[in-house]
Design an enzyme around this catalytic site. Structure first.
Site, PDB file in Angstrom:
ATOM      1  CD  GLN A  53      -5.813  10.136   3.096  1.00 15.23           C
ATOM      2  OE1 GLN A  53      -6.477   9.166   3.463  1.00 15.23           O
ATOM      3  NE2 GLN A  53      -4.234  10.179   3.311  1.00 15.23           N
ATOM      4  NE  ARG A  82      -4.882   6.421   0.805  1.00 14.05           N
ATOM      5  CZ  ARG A  82      -5.666   5.972   1.644  1.00 14.05           C
ATOM      6  NH1 ARG A  82      -6.439   6.246   2.784  1.00 14.05           N
ATOM      7  NH2 ARG A  82      -6.082   4.476   1.234  1.00 14.05           N
ATOM      8  CG  LEU A  90     -12.509   4.658  -1.524  1.00 16.63           C
ATOM      9  CD1 LEU A  90     -11.612   6.090  -1.669  1.00 16.63           C
ATOM     10  CD2 LEU A  90     -12.180   4.365  -0.235  1.00 16.63           C
ATOM     11  CG  HIS A  98     -10.910   8.654   2.119  1.00 18.13           C
ATOM     12  ND1 HIS A  98     -11.886   7.967   1.671  1.00 18.13           N
ATOM     13  CD2 HIS A  98      -9.739   7.866   2.321  1.00 18.13           C
ATOM     14  CE1 HIS A  98     -11.490   6.759   2.104  1.00 18.13           C
ATOM     15  NE2 HIS A  98     -10.305   6.740   2.951  1.00 18.13           N
ATOM     16  CG  PHE A 122      -2.533   0.191   0.961  1.00 17.25           C
ATOM     17  CD1 PHE A 122      -2.840  -0.779   0.268  1.00 17.25           C
ATOM     18  CD2 PHE A 122      -3.194   1.144   1.572  1.00 17.25           C
ATOM     19  CE1 PHE A 122      -4.265  -0.663  -0.307  1.00 17.25           C
ATOM     20  CE2 PHE A 122      -4.544   1.160   1.220  1.00 17.25           C
ATOM     21  CZ  PHE A 122      -5.191   0.127   0.315  1.00 17.25           C
ATOM     22  NE  ARG A 144      -6.681   7.557   6.913  1.00 12.46           N
ATOM     23  CZ  ARG A 144      -7.147   6.606   6.250  1.00 12.46           C
ATOM     24  NH1 ARG A 144      -6.366   5.481   6.178  1.00 12.46           N
ATOM     25  NH2 ARG A 144      -7.944   6.787   5.285  1.00 12.46           N
ATOM     26  CD  GLU A 162      -3.097   3.738  -0.978  1.00 14.38           C
ATOM     27  OE1 GLU A 162      -3.656   4.719  -0.483  1.00 14.38           O
ATOM     28  OE2 GLU A 162      -2.219   3.422  -0.679  1.00 14.38           O
TER      29      GLU A 162
END
Lengths: 605, 248
Positions: free
Chosen positions: A235, A310, A251, A381, A122, A416, A254
């Protein structure tokens, strides 16, 4: 006039029933305290259910070089060093045991060949670190906590919304709420209260958040006198759906990029290889081939630039769109179908690894992601900022009032990392529950609550339905969302923020005159009217905090100050209610790192 | 842009009727978008439950043109828009208001299922080892989003109102999720027969057809559970065999 509401008493009252609230409730109940949980929706529907990619924990099942120190360093770097380093250390150290605990309660994670919990790559995580279940990890987590929690003697108050906290001096003593079904009121007397209400994405027009996320917990805490922290850091997830219009903002995990998905522009160019930030240059792949080797588990390869943090990916997409190289409907292309060049039977592989993404695009956009590219763009988000808490106990600056999960601030700093949210919920939900229970146990009796105060709250809450005419609350909400999207979103300026605050003051006036036709029974117009105060409060806090941070860092981008400033790394932003009722903003020094922490960060550059 | 007519159920408790609303629709819209549009412009107090708007939370269950569906996953382009689209609440549960029903019975039914009970950890560090194939079998049932559409369409609940005797397909899926969990050592089979009324299911498979998560409810969850009941209660040979091969 006590018949205007019913009363419940709990040692510990939890407001919010997502991952953090449920974990806190289980912990407090296990310690023998009486526990009540207030859910704004039905139990099991909170936003945790939407989390897709996984939860970060350095178990080292896939790459044994991983350990808590690397996770800690990754989290701090991702947060641009504004994180509360003590919280980041607790999180990195305790996440693995929380994942194992969840497994012992029935969570069924995907497995490695050796039968251990599988971990995936990630953004911003050096090694494969996210325990996951396909792309529906959040559902697995909330259902496990729910099914475990219901056998702990906890009272669940479903479809109940808290509108006010009751305070005695600087101590919280209760909460006032309404239930949706009949519109009746409830007074909760409590020795300790844990706020776990999530974020405030509904302040923006394009968001992955549902109707519930109106900044309730942040506003309850602020109104009760608690500090809010880092409210400028929001974010914007780089990959939300952009088409069709009705699904804009939903969404796209990711995990798509973790499995090898690439971002391209209208010219077919993989634009993420440009402008790699200095902090990440040495750990980013030099070319496409190396990027692919990384996602397929080559330990010598660096991550592809699509897996940068992000904030960076979101801004890169916006840049492409602004330069006229966007996708058909104003986003970028996200392509996972291309992996057919690399693996046999990629169709089955994609459906297995990303089942709900396949489903979501097929049914909502008519796009088959195993064959076609997706269109994606940034969506509001997550709130890094929120209620300021003590790093050991999760207690706010109000006695007996605790906070955990997204509504609390500190762990994530300016940005984050994906996967750090689900682990945040477990680690700090557990801590908040334990400390709230301990706090409550030390108190003998429930504090008296002035019935006149409660009566005035009833009258105040009923105002939108009692009024015979006034403004449509949905319209006020929509206007606020437009303002925040345009002026306080992914790109901000002083003039824009001032204009936004001007508008917010206007909306606050209009909100005083909001009218919800109909009666008190399951009346969404009334609920929308009551949520307005919260949305307006967090929006003002966001603008004020964003205005004073004259630099760009993490989720916060200022057009006039596109670079990081030296000073910017030294302070966090605090917002609180001044004595005269106005909102005041203050800079506080960041929590200093210990020498050991500095060494860990240096060793993991 | 086109004008589309919706007949939406309005009312509380036992009183109600369809009310007609006309609204503008655009490309890609789902039924929930139209309901929201109507709520904002014409009926602010229209009661409707929703959360994720992406088919992941199971809140917006309703009957659209008579079919149990999630409003957020039903695209208008899949419906005949020449005729009014009817939207009404689920029928198997008491009405609260408009499109909102009282689904609390489902939460009570779930409480009656014995919770997950794991075997002793496999490794000294307190963790377990499981094969991906074994995990996948139970994962199918763990996809359940608790929308209760399968409960709504089940004739035992919908038409015969046997809520006191039968927990319904959604809760049998829950029981299957626990029973087929590789680590679980609890035995729920006697309860399924005696308390949860698994015998009421006569395999009409309506539940499978409406499941938005495409869980093969009847074939993969209910039938294996029924077979376990038969094995445990009605097959003397298996019973004898089981004495020697106790569940680990």
């Amino acid at each position: 006039m006590t018949d205007r509401y019913t009363t419940h008493e709990y040692d510990v009252l939890i407001i919010g029933a997502g991952g953090a609230g449920l974990r806190a409730a289980i912990e407090a109940a296990s310690m023998g305290d009486s526990v009540g949980v207030v859910c704004k929706s039905l139990l099991g529907k909170a936003h945790t259910v939407m989390a897709e990619g996984g939860m970060a924990a350095s178990m080292g099942n896939v790459d044994d070089r991983d350990n808590w120190k690397v996770h800690f360093a990754d989290t701090m770097r991702g947060g641009q060093y504004l994180n509360n380093c003590m919280m980041a250390e607790h999180h990195a150290k305790e996440a693995a045991s929380c994942v194992h605990e969840l497994e012992s309660w029935g969570a069924l994670f995907d497995r490695t060949k050796e039968g251990k919990i599988l971990q995936r790559n990630f953004g911003g995580h050096k090694y494969p670190r996210l325990a996951h279940v396909g792309d529906r990890t959040g559902l697995e987590m909330i259902r496990t906590l729910q099914d475990h929690g219901i056998h702990h003697g906890i009272d669940f108050h479903m479809e109940v919304t808290v509108t006010n906290l009751l305070i005695d001096g600087n101590k919280v003593v209760g909460a006032f709420a309404y239930e949706r079904e009949k519109g009746r009121f409830i007074l909760f007397k409590a020795k300790a209260i844990v706020i776990a209400t999530g974020g405030f994405g509904r302040a923006f027009k394009i968001t992955s958040n549902s109707w519930e996320y109106t900044g309730d917990g942040q506003t309850l805490a602020y109104d009760a006198g608690a500090d809010l922290l880092d409210m400028e850091f929001v974010q914007f997830h780089p990959t939300g759906m952009v088409w069709p219009p009705s699904v804009r903002g939903i969404l796209v995990t990711e995990g798509v990029r973790g499995e090898g998905g690439i971002l391209t522009n209208s010219e077919g160019k993989r634009f993420m290889f440009e402008d790699v930030p200095p902090l990440y240059r040495s750990s980013t792949a030099d070319n496409e081939e190396e990027g692919w080797r990384y996602v397929t588990g080559d330990k010598d390869a660096n991550r592809p630039p699509e897996l940068l943090t992000r904030d960076h990916v979101a801004r890169k997409i916006v840049k492409e769109v602004k330069a006229g190289r966007g996708s058909e409907h104003g986003g970028a292309y996200l392509d996972i179908a291309w992996i057919k060049e690399k693996i046999k039977d990629s169709e089955t592989h994609i459906k297995k690894k990303l089942p709900s993404m396949y489903h979501q695009f097929k049914e909502l956009a008519g796009v088959d992601i195993t064959k076609e590219k997706m269109e994606v763009g940034p969506t509001t988000h997550y709130a890094m900022g929120g209620i300021r808490v003590d790093s050991e106990t999760q207690m706010t600056t109000v006695e007996g009032l605790f906070a955990c999960g997204e509504c609390a601030a500190g762990l994530h700093g300016a940005n984050r990392l994906g996967g750090n949210s689900l682990s945040d919920l477990l680690v700090f939900g557990k801590r908040a529950g334990a400390h709230a229970a301990k706090f409550a146990t030390a108190i003998d009796t429930f504090s008296a609550i002035d019935s006149k105060e409660v009566d005035s709250l009833v009258t105040q809450a009923l105002a939108p339905v009692d009024r015979t005419e006034g403004e449509n609350p949905y319209k006020i909400q929509q206007d606020l969302q437009e303002t925040m999207q345009d002026l306080a979103g992914i790109s901000r300026s002083e003039a824009g923020l001032n204009e936004a605050m001007e508008h917010i003051r206007g909306y606050a006036k209009r909100a005083e005159n909001a009218h919800a036709p109909g009666n008190r029974e399951y009346n969404p117009g009334w609920h929308t009217a009551l949520d307005l105060h919260n949305l307006l409060t967090v929006s003002e806090a966001m603008c004020l905090s964003a205005e004073q941070r004259t630099e760009s860092r993490g989720g916060h981008f200022r057009e006039e100050y596109p670079e990081k400033s030296k000073e910017g790394s030294t302070y966090n932003t605090v917002v609180r209610k001044a004595k005269d009722g106005s909102m005041e903003v203050e800079r506080v020094p960041v929590v200093p790192q210990t020498d050991e922490m500095k060494q860990i960060i240096e060793a993991n550059e | 842009m086109a004008q589309v007519t919706f007949n939406i159920w309005r009312g509380e408790g036992n009183n109600g009727s369809f009310k007609e609303y006309t609204t503008e629709v655009s490309e890609g819209m789902v039924v929930l978008d139209a309901v929201h549009e109507i709520q904002i412009e014409q009926a602010p107090d229209l009661g409707v439950r929703w959360n994720c708007k992406a088919g992941k939370c199971g809140s917006c269950s309703a009957e659209i043109n008579g079919m149990p569906k999630l409003m957020c996953m039903t695209r208008l382009s899949s419906l005949d828009l020449e005729k009014p689209v009817t939207v009404e609440p689920m029928k198997a549960f008491p009405l609260v208001k408009d499109l909102v029903t009282d689904v609390s019975w489902n939460y009570e039914a779930k409480m009656a299922i014995k919770p997950f009970k794991p075997r002793k950890p496999d490794a000294p560090d307190g963790t377990w080892r499981m094969a991906q194939e074994d995990v996948e079998r139970a994962q199918e049932f763990r996809k359940c989003i608790e929308c209760f559409l399968c409960q709504d369409v089940c004739h035992v609940l919908r038409d015969h109102h046997e809520h006191d005797k039968y927990i319904g397909p959604a809760m049998l899926v829950k029981a299957a999720a626990f029973e087929m969990h590789p680590l679980d050592v609890e035995n729920r089979i006697p309860d399924l027969k005696n308390e949860h009324g698994i015998g009421f299911c006569n395999i009409t498979k309506c539940c499978t057809k409406v499941c938005p998560e495409h869980i093969t409810i009847t074939d993969n969850a209910i039938i294996p559970l029924k077979e376990s009941v038969v094995d445990e209660f009605y097959d003397p040979l298996t019973k004898l065999f089981r004495i020697f091969k106790s569940k680990k």
